[in-house]
Each structure stands twice: as C-alpha cells, then as structure tokens.
Design a protein around this motif. Structure first.
Motif, PDB file in Angstrom:
ATOM      1  N   SER A   3       0.824  -1.214   0.000  1.00  0.00           N
ATOM      2  CA  SER A   3       0.000   0.000   0.000  1.00  0.00           C
ATOM      3  C   SER A   3       0.854   1.258   0.000  1.00  0.00           C
ATOM      4  N   VAL A   4       2.095   1.163   0.539  1.00  0.00           N
ATOM      5  CA  VAL A   4       2.993   2.322   0.525  1.00  0.00           C
ATOM      6  C   VAL A   4       3.377   2.687  -0.906  1.00  0.00           C
ATOM      7  N   LEU A   5       3.400   1.695  -1.809  1.00  0.00           N
ATOM      8  CA  LEU A   5       3.746   1.982  -3.210  1.00  0.00           C
ATOM      9  C   LEU A   5       2.722   2.890  -3.880  1.00  0.00           C
ATOM     10  N   GLY A   6       1.473   2.854  -3.423  1.00  0.00           N
ATOM     11  CA  GLY A   6       0.435   3.711  -4.006  1.00  0.00           C
ATOM     12  C   GLY A   6      -0.097   3.219  -5.330  1.00  0.00           C
ATOM     13  N   ILE A   7      -0.053   1.914  -5.550  1.00  0.00           N
ATOM     14  CA  ILE A   7      -0.584   1.345  -6.800  1.00  0.00           C
ATOM     15  C   ILE A   7      -1.974   0.801  -6.506  1.00  0.00           C
ATOM     16  N   ASN A   8      -2.983   1.560  -6.889  1.00  0.00           N
ATOM     17  CA  ASN A   8      -4.361   1.119  -6.744  1.00  0.00           C
ATOM     18  C   ASN A   8      -5.183   1.718  -7.871  1.00  0.00           C
ATOM     19  N   ARG A  28       4.425  -8.976 -13.407  1.00  0.00           N
ATOM     20  CA  ARG A  28       4.270  -8.018 -14.507  1.00  0.00           C
ATOM     21  C   ARG A  28       2.852  -8.058 -15.093  1.00  0.00           C
ATOM     22  N   VAL A  29       2.232  -9.231 -15.027  1.00  0.00           N
ATOM     23  CA  VAL A  29       0.849  -9.316 -15.521  1.00  0.00           C
ATOM     24  C   VAL A  29      -0.080  -8.473 -14.654  1.00  0.00           C
ATOM     25  N   VAL A  30       0.109  -8.561 -13.330  1.00  0.00           N
ATOM     26  CA  VAL A  30      -0.733  -7.781 -12.416  1.00  0.00           C
ATOM     27  C   VAL A  30      -0.500  -6.289 -12.610  1.00  0.00           C
ATOM     28  N   LEU A  31       0.777  -5.881 -12.706  1.00  0.00           N
ATOM     29  CA  LEU A  31       1.071  -4.456 -12.866  1.00  0.00           C
ATOM     30  C   LEU A  31       0.607  -3.937 -14.223  1.00  0.00           C
ATOM     31  N   CYS A  32       0.743  -4.757 -15.268  1.00  0.00           N
ATOM     32  CA  CYS A  32       0.239  -4.335 -16.583  1.00  0.00           C
ATOM     33  C   CYS A  32      -1.283  -4.245 -16.592  1.00  0.00           C
ATOM     34  N   ALA A  33      -1.928  -5.067 -15.792  1.00  0.00           N
ATOM     35  CA  ALA A  33      -3.388  -4.941 -15.668  1.00  0.00           C
ATOM     36  C   ALA A  33      -3.756  -3.591 -15.069  1.00  0.00           C
ATOM     37  N   TYR A  34      -2.981  -3.148 -14.067  1.00  0.00           N
ATOM     38  CA  TYR A  34      -3.219  -1.800 -13.529  1.00  0.00           C
ATOM     39  C   TYR A  34      -2.945  -0.736 -14.584  1.00  0.00           C
ATOM     40  N   MET A  35      -1.939  -0.979 -15.434  1.00  0.00           N
ATOM     41  CA  MET A  35      -1.630  -0.013 -16.499  1.00  0.00           C
ATOM     42  C   MET A  35      -2.789   0.086 -17.484  1.00  0.00           C
ATOM     43  N   ILE A  36      -3.373  -1.064 -17.831  1.00  0.00           N
ATOM     44  CA  ILE A  36      -4.532  -1.051 -18.740  1.00  0.00           C
ATOM     45  C   ILE A  36      -5.708  -0.343 -18.084  1.00  0.00           C
ATOM     46  N   LEU A  37      -5.881  -0.570 -16.788  1.00  0.00           N
ATOM     47  CA  LEU A  37      -6.977   0.100 -16.068  1.00  0.00           C
ATOM     48  C   LEU A  37      -6.787   1.605 -16.051  1.00  0.00           C
ATOM     49  N   GLY A  38      -5.536   2.056 -15.883  1.00  0.00           N
ATOM     50  CA  GLY A  38      -5.289   3.499 -15.869  1.00  0.00           C
ATOM     51  C   GLY A  38      -5.419   4.107 -17.235  1.00  0.00           C
ATOM     52  N   PHE A  85       1.030   8.195 -17.723  1.00  0.00           N
ATOM     53  CA  PHE A  85       1.391   6.848 -18.165  1.00  0.00           C
ATOM     54  C   PHE A  85       2.889   6.593 -17.993  1.00  0.00           C
ATOM     55  N   GLU A  86       3.730   7.569 -18.351  1.00  0.00           N
ATOM     56  CA  GLU A  86       5.180   7.370 -18.262  1.00  0.00           C
ATOM     57  C   GLU A  86       5.625   7.212 -16.806  1.00  0.00           C
ATOM     58  N   GLN A  87       5.044   8.032 -15.922  1.00  0.00           N
ATOM     59  CA  GLN A  87       5.416   7.935 -14.508  1.00  0.00           C
ATOM     60  C   GLN A  87       5.021   6.586 -13.922  1.00  0.00           C
ATOM     61  N   PHE A  88       3.829   6.103 -14.287  1.00  0.00           N
ATOM     62  CA  PHE A  88       3.399   4.801 -13.781  1.00  0.00           C
ATOM     63  C   PHE A  88       4.261   3.674 -14.357  1.00  0.00           C
ATOM     64  N   ALA A  89       4.670   3.812 -15.637  1.00  0.00           N
ATOM     65  CA  ALA A  89       5.540   2.799 -16.244  1.00  0.00           C
ATOM     66  C   ALA A  89       6.885   2.736 -15.522  1.00  0.00           C
ATOM     67  N   LEU A  90       7.466   3.913 -15.192  1.00  0.00           N
ATOM     68  CA  LEU A  90       8.720   3.929 -14.438  1.00  0.00           C
ATOM     69  C   LEU A  90       8.538   3.327 -13.043  1.00  0.00           C
ATOM     70  N   LEU A  91       7.357   3.572 -12.447  1.00  0.00           N
ATOM     71  CA  LEU A  91       7.107   3.044 -11.104  1.00  0.00           C
ATOM     72  C   LEU A  91       7.057   1.523 -11.096  1.00  0.00           C
ATOM     73  N   ILE A  92       6.376   0.936 -12.085  1.00  0.00           N
ATOM     74  CA  ILE A  92       6.247  -0.529 -12.081  1.00  0.00           C
ATOM     75  C   ILE A  92       7.495  -1.218 -12.604  1.00  0.00           C
ATOM     76  N   GLU A  93       8.428  -0.471 -13.202  1.00  0.00           N
ATOM     77  CA  GLU A  93       9.671  -1.076 -13.668  1.00  0.00           C
ATOM     78  C   GLU A  93      10.760  -1.082 -12.602  1.00  0.00           C
ATOM     79  N   SER A  94      10.540  -0.368 -11.487  1.00  0.00           N
ATOM     80  CA  SER A  94      11.577  -0.314 -10.459  1.00  0.00           C
ATOM     81  C   SER A  94      11.716  -1.664  -9.766  1.00  0.00           C
ATOM     82  N   ALA A  95      12.935  -1.956  -9.311  1.00  0.00           N
ATOM     83  CA  ALA A  95      13.216  -3.256  -8.694  1.00  0.00           C
ATOM     84  C   ALA A  95      12.489  -3.412  -7.364  1.00  0.00           C
ATOM     85  N   SER A  96      12.394  -2.312  -6.596  1.00  0.00           N
ATOM     86  CA  SER A  96      11.717  -2.403  -5.292  1.00  0.00           C
ATOM     87  C   SER A  96      10.236  -2.722  -5.469  1.00  0.00           C
TER      88      SER A  96
END
Length: 323
Positions: free
Chosen positions: A211-216, A313-323, A225-236
């Motif tokens: 929840s601290v990541l703020g991905i909802n 990556r499937v879960v995070l890309c699903a959030y990307m499609i939702l956004g 879109f670019e900021q969210f892509a950088l966020l989901i590509e980070s190792a943490s």
C-alpha cells in the motif's frame, strides 16, 4: 343789394332744406337702427330659445341612451349570472358524479383488497399449519433419532467402560509422552513465530508495504502513463509485489490443502494459461554465447521451478490497462 338778399334767402332756404334732409336722414337712420336692433333681439331670442330646446332634446336623448345602456347592461348581467349559475350547477353535478364514481370505485377496490387479504390470510394460515405440521413431524423424527443415538451412545459407553480397565496403563503412558511433545512443539512454534515477526514477513506487513507503493485503482487513473511505467519497472516495486503475490499463492495452497475439493472447484490449474503470458526466452547471440553458457545452470533451475500463479508483470500491466 336786392341780389344779395335773394342770394342770402336762397342760401338760407338751401341750408334749411339741407338741415331738413339731414334731420330726416338722421331720423331714418335712427329708426332703421332701432328696427335692426329689434330684429336682432328677436332673432337672438329665437336662437336662444332654439338652443335651449335643442339642449333639452339632447339631454333627453342622452338620458334615454343612458337608460337604454343601463337596461342592456342589467340584462347582460342577468344573462351572465344565469349562465354562470347554470355552469356552476353543471360543474357541481359533474363533480358530484365523479365523486360518486370514485367512491364506488374505491369501495370496489376496498372490497377486492379485503377479499385478497382474506385469501392471503387463509393461505398463510394453511401454510403455517402445514409448516407447523411438517416441523412437528421433523421434531418427532429428530427426537427418535436422538433417542436412538442416546441408546447407541449408552451401549458404546458401557463397552468402553468394559475395555477401559485393560487399556488404562497404556493410555497413561501415551498421555505423558503426548504432553511432553506438545510442550516442546508449543515452545518451538512460539520461537518460530517470534522470528517470523522480526523478519516482518506477515501478510499484514507485506500488504502494508504494497500500500505504501500507491498502486491502486484510484492512483493509476491520476498518474501519467510514463510515470506509472517507471514506477512498475523499479526493482523495489517488483520485489514487493512479487513477495505479496507469493504469499497469496502460498495461502491459496494451504487453503486448497485444508478445504475439500468441492469448495474450490473454480480454482483450477492455470499453468497452461500462465505459460502464455510469460515473456518468451531470448535466443543467445554469438556475442553472448559465453555469457549464456555461464548462466546455463541458472536457466535450468528456473525452468525446473514451477511457474507462479500470479505473475508480477501481468498484475502491474493490468493496472496499467486500467489506468
């Protein structure tokens, strides 16, 4: 001298005659003026009388016209009042008729509602009687079953009491051993749980870290879109999400191992679907052949491991499609 007298006489006679003529003319003018004054007075008097007569005629005609207007207005008012009274009577009659029809309809509806309510009450009573009868039958059946079970339990208890004397010593030894093992296992479980809490590996801690990541759903719609892509590509982010998804998968395994199969029929094996969403393996180029040979053992280990049910990556890309 006589000529002068004659001339004087003639002059006097002429003057006397002129004086007479002047006096006669003066008298004639005065008489004519008097006659004209009399005529004018008579004419003015006649005109005044004529004007007075005309005025009286005009006043009489005006009074007659006003009287006729009042008569017509009174007659029109009477006709209007008569017409309005007739209209009011018709309206009252129509309202009374509508009220009578509405009252009749209301009485019919009330009668129909009363009949329907009476029918529903009768039906409810019938259903209640049938339900109470059915419950009475079930109660009697359960009572009979309980009595049978009680008799069977009494027989089993009597049989158990007969065998208890022979098994008493063996049971006591097993009880001591089990109590020792239970105490050891409880201490070991408490130690493992404290270690688990220190490592912050509880599901609550993992969920809080995610929840601290703020991905909802709300945040991904507001982020670019670019900021969210950088966020989901980070190792943490990938590590945090992967840890949480692995925990969900382990909880699912425990659930499927404990709960009977009839409760999770929808949780089928989806490995054949996971293989479709996994990134394909890249072929090794001649330049990277040495590197691929060095990592051959790691690739073999990764292929031997079972694919994760929830791909990060499937879960995070699903959030990307939702956004």
């Amino acid at each position: 001298f006589p000529d002068r007298l004659s001339l004087l006489t003639k002059a006097q006679m002429r003057l006397a005659r002129q004086d007479q003529l002047r006096q006669a003319a003066k008298n004639g003018v005065e008489m004519r003026h008097a006659n004209e004054r009399v005529k004018l007075g008579t004419k003015v008097e006649s005109r005044v009388q004529q004007a007075e007569a005309n005025r009286m005629l005009i006043l009489k005609a005006h009074r007659q016209r006003r009287a006729s207007l009042r008569e017509r207005s009174s007659q029109s008012l009477m006709r209007r009042m008569t017409r309005e009274s007739k209209y009011k009577e018709r309206v009252r009659a129509a309202i009374h008729q509508k009220r009578a029809a509405a009252e009749t309809k209301r009485l019919r509806l009330l009668e129909a509602e009363r009949k329907r309510a009476h029918a529903q009450v009768l039906q409810a009573r019938h259903v209640a009687k049938s339900v109470s009868h059915q419950r009475e039958i079930e109660r009697r059946k359960k009572k009979d079953e309980l009595e049978d079970r009680l008799q069977r339990a009494k027989r089993q208890r009597a049989e158990y009491l007969r065998h208890r004397g022979r098994l008493r010593g063996y049971v006591w030894e097993n009880w001591i051993t089990m109590s020792k093992q239970a105490e050891y296992l409880s201490r070991k479980l408490a130690r493992c749980w404290r270690r688990f809490l220190k490592q912050k590996r509880t599901t609550f801690a993992l969920t809080k870290a995610y929840s601290v990541l703020g991905i909802n759903e709300k945040s991904v719609k507001s982020l670019p879109f670019e900021q969210f892509a950088l966020l989901i590509e980070s190792a943490s982010t990938l590590q945090t999400v992967k840890t949480l998804l692995d925990r969900f998968e382990s909880r699912l395994r425990v659930f499927t191992a404990v709960v009977p199969a009839s409760y999770y029929s929808s949780l089928d094996n989806i490995d054949h679907l996971i293989k479709r969403v996994v990134s394909p393996k890249k072929r090794a180029t001649p330049r990277s052949s040495a590197r691929s040979l060095a990592k051959k053992a790691d690739l073999v280990k990764e292929t031997n491991n079972r694919l994760s049910r929830y791909q990060v990556r499937v879960v995070l890309c699903a959030y990307m499609i939702l956004g």
